[in-house]
Design an enzyme around this catalytic site. Sequence first.
Site, mmCIF file in Angstrom:
data_model
loop_
_atom_site.group_PDB
_atom_site.id
_atom_site.type_symbol
_atom_site.label_atom_id
_atom_site.label_comp_id
_atom_site.label_asym_id
_atom_site.label_seq_id
_atom_site.Cartn_x
_atom_site.Cartn_y
_atom_site.Cartn_z
ATOM 1 N N ARG A 103 0.865 -1.075 -0.202
ATOM 2 C CA ARG A 103 -0.042 -0.069 -0.097
ATOM 3 C C ARG A 103 0.729 1.201 0.142
ATOM 4 O O ARG A 103 2.027 1.335 0.670
ATOM 5 C CB ARG A 103 -0.725 -0.116 1.299
ATOM 6 C CG ARG A 103 -2.075 -0.841 1.105
ATOM 7 C CD ARG A 103 -2.970 -0.388 2.400
ATOM 8 N NE ARG A 103 -2.230 -0.525 3.654
ATOM 9 C CZ ARG A 103 -2.841 0.106 4.754
ATOM 10 N NH1 ARG A 103 -3.810 0.877 4.608
ATOM 11 N NH2 ARG A 103 -1.967 -0.117 5.803
ATOM 12 N N SER A 141 7.625 -5.384 6.769
ATOM 13 C CA SER A 141 7.267 -6.376 7.635
ATOM 14 C C SER A 141 8.034 -7.764 7.245
ATOM 15 O O SER A 141 7.342 -8.726 7.191
ATOM 16 C CB SER A 141 5.801 -6.588 7.447
ATOM 17 O OG SER A 141 5.039 -5.577 7.957
ATOM 18 N N ASP A 184 4.873 -3.005 11.612
ATOM 19 C CA ASP A 184 3.481 -2.503 11.996
ATOM 20 C C ASP A 184 2.895 -2.591 13.406
ATOM 21 O O ASP A 184 2.437 -1.667 13.761
ATOM 22 C CB ASP A 184 2.449 -3.739 11.156
ATOM 23 C CG ASP A 184 2.710 -5.083 11.749
ATOM 24 O OD1 ASP A 184 3.874 -5.415 12.389
ATOM 25 O OD2 ASP A 184 1.699 -6.031 11.597
#
Length: 498
Positions: free
Chosen positions: A108, A177, A230
């Site tokens: 994203r 991540s 995150d």
Amino acid sequence: MGKVAVGAAVVCAAAVCAAAALVVRHRMRSSGKWARAMAIVKEFEEKCGTPLGKLRQVADAMTVEMHAGLASEGGSKLKMLISYVDNLPTGNEKGLFYALDLGGTNFRVLRVQLGGQGKHIINQEFDEVAIPRHLMTGSSHELFDFIAAALAKFVATESEGFHPAPGRQRELGFTFSFPVRQLSISSGTLIKWTKGFDIEDAVGQDVVGELTKAMDKIGLDMRVSALVNDTIGTLAGGRYCNQDVIAGVILGTGTNAAYVERAHAIPKWHDLLPKSGEMVINMEWGNFRSSHLPLTEYDQALDDDSLNPGEQIFEKIISGMYLGDIVRRVLCRMAEEAAFFGDTVPPKLRIPLILRTPDMSAMHHDKSSDLRVVGSKLKDVLEISNTSLKMRKVVVELCDIVASRGARLSAAGILGILKKLGRDTIRDGEKQKSVIGIDGGLYEHYTEFRTCLESTLKELLGKEVAENIVIEHSNDGSGAGAALLAASHSQYVGVEES
């Protein structure tokens, strides 16, 4: 005729007796099988037991491991990674900031316009981009060139509501991540790929350097001001809205926790102490293990069959990736040893991870009188039809046992963090509010899990202390949280906007 009639009557009576005996034998066999199935459930429930005393032992063990992980590298199963995040958002940040969230087969790109004091996020936009499969196993420059091109395309669509300050470079928070050795707030080398990626020439490279090279190549003037994961993004997002937030927890497909530590309480930190006096620690708590954890033979089998045996034990009993599979494994044992679903074991029941936690959640929350959701899930997912209400109730009971254990152990983990920070008691009558920001699909969508976690934490803390501990849903740490960290670590912090 009389003798014939009597003979016929005797034959009929014998047949009736034989049939009755068969029925009785069948019932005895059925009741024996049912009793065996119930014995399997009862034994499982006992081994999953989480009385308050055991949960306190787990919390104490978590605190001990936290101390050990902060003292030295490799000193604990908890990595207790130094994040280099020493300035969390205050809510006063102002301007346009970007985020890039790379953690799977999609990534994203996101932008937020921050309004400054009291105004928070004024505007937000994002785009999601699928990564072509060949780029997941190609070369580093191919992957990062693709990402930089998508980012440039997104920047080109800045609309009326987004205003970069004149003469200033755009800044980006990069959520990456994958396992990284963090070198500074804005640099870190890739340790290894996971999740289907395998790009050899990127391993050991600074991922921020690779992205920056790709952006420079196409003339995209953007600075990566924060490289985060995150969980730290969740903590940042929570702190932006509420300055009492002290920790962020992810309870989703996987699980992790990060919290704000006093810098002087980190013996393995050898650099100058940050001005703020604080440092965010990424615990990597999924790898926690302790002899106090209530593990069963099903957990052992799941671990043996996993891609990382002996690792992430805490994660394997509390996170969304695994809860449904634990239920499946118990049902499979019941089918094998007690013919719970009939004389043959349903083939689908032998497939690992086929019963997903969202399916388990739907069954657990079924409030219909005939438990029709349970019936349809068993039929659709496992191809088990014609289940009785009695059987469906047992399935719901199993979901409850597994979810309750996971939720209660999650609460114990949070208590461990509060203990480490000395916030599990009230000192000298001082009432200090502590907020835990939690994100992740398991916490957000599995209501029974969430309710159980929150009530267990209150039980563990006691009424008086519990009044000062708040759990809040902290949304989109990997997106908005990363943009907020770009803002709090901006090169323009302290410089007035012209």
